[in-house]
Structure formats: structure tokens, C-alpha cells
Design an enzyme around this catalytic site. Structure first.
Site, mmCIF file in Angstrom:
data_model
loop_
_atom_site.group_PDB
_atom_site.id
_atom_site.type_symbol
_atom_site.label_atom_id
_atom_site.label_comp_id
_atom_site.label_asym_id
_atom_site.label_seq_id
_atom_site.Cartn_x
_atom_site.Cartn_y
_atom_site.Cartn_z
ATOM 1 N N ARG A 194 0.851 -1.189 0.000
ATOM 2 C CA ARG A 194 0.000 0.000 0.000
ATOM 3 C C ARG A 194 0.889 1.242 0.000
ATOM 4 N NH1 ARG A 194 -3.380 -2.878 -1.540
ATOM 5 N NH2 ARG A 194 -5.443 -3.312 -0.684
ATOM 6 N N GLU B 113 -3.299 7.397 -5.209
ATOM 7 C CA GLU B 113 -3.356 6.642 -6.469
ATOM 8 C C GLU B 113 -4.459 7.196 -7.339
ATOM 9 O OE1 GLU B 113 -3.600 2.426 -5.803
ATOM 10 O OE2 GLU B 113 -1.692 2.391 -4.772
ATOM 11 N N HIS C 150 -0.700 -0.191 -9.878
ATOM 12 C CA HIS C 150 -1.357 -1.113 -8.948
ATOM 13 C C HIS C 150 -1.905 -2.337 -9.699
ATOM 14 C CE1 HIS C 150 -3.368 -1.178 -4.727
ATOM 15 N NE2 HIS C 150 -3.142 -2.414 -5.149
HETATM 16 C C1 GLV Z 1 -4.687 -5.303 -3.978
HETATM 17 O O1 GLV Z 1 -3.982 -4.399 -3.676
HETATM 18 C C2 GLV Z 1 -5.372 -6.115 -3.033
HETATM 19 O O2 GLV Z 1 -5.386 -5.784 -1.838
HETATM 20 O O3 GLV Z 1 -5.949 -7.131 -3.449
#
Ligand code: GLV
Length: 331
Positions: A240, A269, A288
Site C-alpha cells: 500500500r 493513487e 497497482h
Molecule cells: C490489492 O492491492 C489487493 O489488496 O488485493
């Protein structure tokens, strides 16, 4: 036949899950590629029994208070920092996530970022496209060796372990880890050594974040931590964005406190387009995408649908974030 329960799904999902959801529920699926604005989300969920949310959806206590029929929130992610879990539990709402199925894809992405950042791959690609490649350069584009180095894993859970395994089994790396819990399996299989954060930062050639985001871990890597790291070190974050103080990361990369960074997550983000981090050659930023493989997203969609359906029926969720809610569950 009884009416199907009403649910809101905040984005179009792989068919593997969506088909199941449509079979069992009266589902409204948000059709846009961008998330519903918070107010719209609250409005949509207000008369629903189930919600399928993404990590980009803020699911807070106010939203839950406004949704008296809501029994289950099924997050299409393993992380659930977008949801106020304590409030959900207090209000009797079951919460599910998608652990396990994205472990390998995420570990692969972390490793991909590690090699790419350590070997300056994206910088080299940009150099080629810019027509700067004139000849083979004995002193140009030098990166970091990988074999036999030391990797520091922050958060030795499922994904941390899978990442460390790649580093150890494939690249003969020594593994250090920082975690509140001892991971016997990592110690046995990979010879991993549990250390304090300072030791990990000082001794590791590569530092990779695999912990969840909470009030204890938010901003855990900042200026002081970068100063402790080797100036040849590479930081990887596939967990994160807010685990890292992004302005401090910029300074550390610019000043050469560390060698490079590979990020699959940022804060916010997406990053602001005028964020100076985006101007540096020694950072790679992916949007991501760690769990973005066909098989993984299908498997996530399936678990997500099964969590939703179990929650609507008042059954045990296959992947249950707050099983302690059982005692006062909304029925
Ligand atoms: C992605 O970041 C998730 O938490 O699945």
C-alpha cells in the site's frame, strides 16, 4: 420464488464472479471505468443487502449507517483498509476479502519490480526510445547484482513468504524479515531470520514491503529509515502506498540515499502528475497491477462472489475478515 437480494457492485468484474452474483442476486453493476463518487455509492447501497466493493471505494461508518439492510460487504481485494472493519463488526455486517489466490501474482510483480529497478530496465528502455543508444558502454547503465545478496521482507505473511521464496530459491539470497509474528515456515524453508526494523534496513540490499496498512504501519518508511538503508539498496512496495512517506522517498532517491525504487502502489493513487517522484530516472511505477493476471482476477471474482452469497444467506464466509461479527450479525 423469493425475491433475490439486492446488491450493488461498484465495477464490472470478471465473468467468473459476475455470473454467480447475477444468478443469486438482483445486482446493479456500476458500468463506468472510474469508481462511483462517494455520495453516489452511499445512495446506491442505501437499500441493498450486499455490496461488492473495490479498494478504491471508501466504505465507512456513515455509509453503513445509511444502509440499514446491509448484511455483507465483499471486497474484491485481499487488502481491506478501504473499509471500516470495526464499524462493520459493531453494526453486524460481515466483511469478506480475497486472500490466497493473488499471492503468487503479487509476489511475481514484487520480484519483477525488484529486477527491473535493480537493473535499471525502464531507464534503459527510455534511453533506447530516445535514440541515445550509440554504442555498448562499459561504464554505462550499471545496476545492482542480485545473486547471493540480502533481501529484507517487511511483513512475512503469505505474499512476503512467496516473494522471499523466489529470492532465496532462485537467487540464493539471504532472507531477513520484520514482523510482529514469528514465521516458522519461512525460517525453516528459507533460513529467514526475524530481526528488528533497524537491522533489516541496515543489512538488506533489497527491502520489500508486504504488510497491511493500518495506523501502526502508515508512514513506517520515511526519511529516518532511508538514512539507515544502504545507498545501493532498492525499495519495493507492492502493498500500500501510504506505508511510505512519498516526499521522503523522492528525497532519498534524488540524494542517492538509496539506489532505486520499484512501486506498484503510490500515495495517492494515481500519483499527482506534478509529483516530482515522476521525474526521477531511478523509480519505476506500475499502476497497482500486482494481481492483474487473467487467472488471478478470475479466482478473486469467484471468491468475492462466494463471500457475497454466503453473507446474504447468513452463512460462514469462505474468506471472512471479521468472523467475530457472528454474535451480532444482521439477519
Ligand atoms: C490489492 O492491492 C489487493 O489488496 O488485493
Amino acid at each position: 420464488m423469493a425475491d433475490k437480494p439486492k446488491v450493488f457492485v461498484t465495477r464490472n468484474l470478471p465473468d467468473a464472479g459476475l455470473k454467480l452474483i447475477k444468478e443469486h442476486c438482483d445486482a446493479e453493476i456500476w458500468p463506468d471505468p472510474l469508481p462511483p463518487p462517494y455520495e453516489v455509492l452511499c445512495e446506491k447501497v442505501s437499500d441493498c443487502a450486499g455490496l461488492v466493493s473495490l479498494l478504491t471505494d471508501r466504505v465507512d461508518e456513515a455509509l453503513m449507517q445509511r444502509s440499514p439492510k446491509l448484511k455483507v460487504i465483499s471486497n474484491f481485494a485481499v487488502g481491506f483498509n478501504n473499509i471500516d472493519i470495526a464499524a462493520a463488526t459493531r453494526l453486524g455486517i460481515a466483511v469478506g476479502n480475497t486472500p490466497g489466490v493473488l499471492t503468487d501474482a503479487t509476489a511475481d510483480m514484487a520480484f519483477c519490480l525488484l529486477i527491473a529497478a535493480a537493473r535499471r530496465l525502464v531507464e534503459g528502455h527510455a534511453y533506447t526510445l530516445a535514440g541515445k543508444w550509440k554504442t555498448w558502454e562499459p561504464l554505462g547503465h550499471l545496476g545492482q547484482d542480485l545473486v547471493g545478496r540480502t533481501v529484507g521482507v517487511i511483513g512475512m505473511g503469505r505474499i512476503g513468504y512467496a516473494f522471499a521464496k523466489r529470492c532465496h530459491a532462485g537467487w540464493d539470497m539471504k532472507v531477513l524479515y520484520y514482523d510482529l509474528h514469528k514465521n516458522e515456515k519461512a525460517e525453516q524453508d528459507l533460513g529467514a531470520r526475524q530481526v528488528d526494523l533497524d537491522t533489516l534496513l541496515r543489512e538488506s540490499d533489497f527491502v520489500s514491503l508486504h504488510t497491511d496498512l493500518n495506523e501502526q504501519t502508515r508512514g513506517m518508511i520515511g526519511a529516518a529509515e532511508f538514512k539507515k538503508m544502504k545507498n545501493t539498496a532498492v525499495l519495493i512496495n507492492s502493498a500500500r502506498g501510504p506505508l511510505v512517506k512519498q516526499k521522503d522517498l523522492y528525497e532519498a532517491l534524488k540524494n542517492g540515499d538509496i539506489f532505486a525504487a520499484g512501486l506498484d502502489v503510490t500515495d495517492p493513487e494515481p500519483p499527482e502528475m506534478d509529483d516530482p517522484l515522476l521525474t526521477l530516472p531511478n523509480v519505476i511505477i506500475a499502476p497497482h497491477i500486482a494481481s492483474a493476471t487473467v487467472g488471478t482476477r478470475n479466482a478473486m471474482a469467484e471468491i468475492c462472489a462466494k463471500n457475497l452469497i454466503a453473507g446474504l444467506k447468513g452463512e460462514k464466509l469462505p474468506a471472512w475478515v471479521n468472523p467475530e461479527v457472528e454474535a451480532n450479525r444482521r439477519r
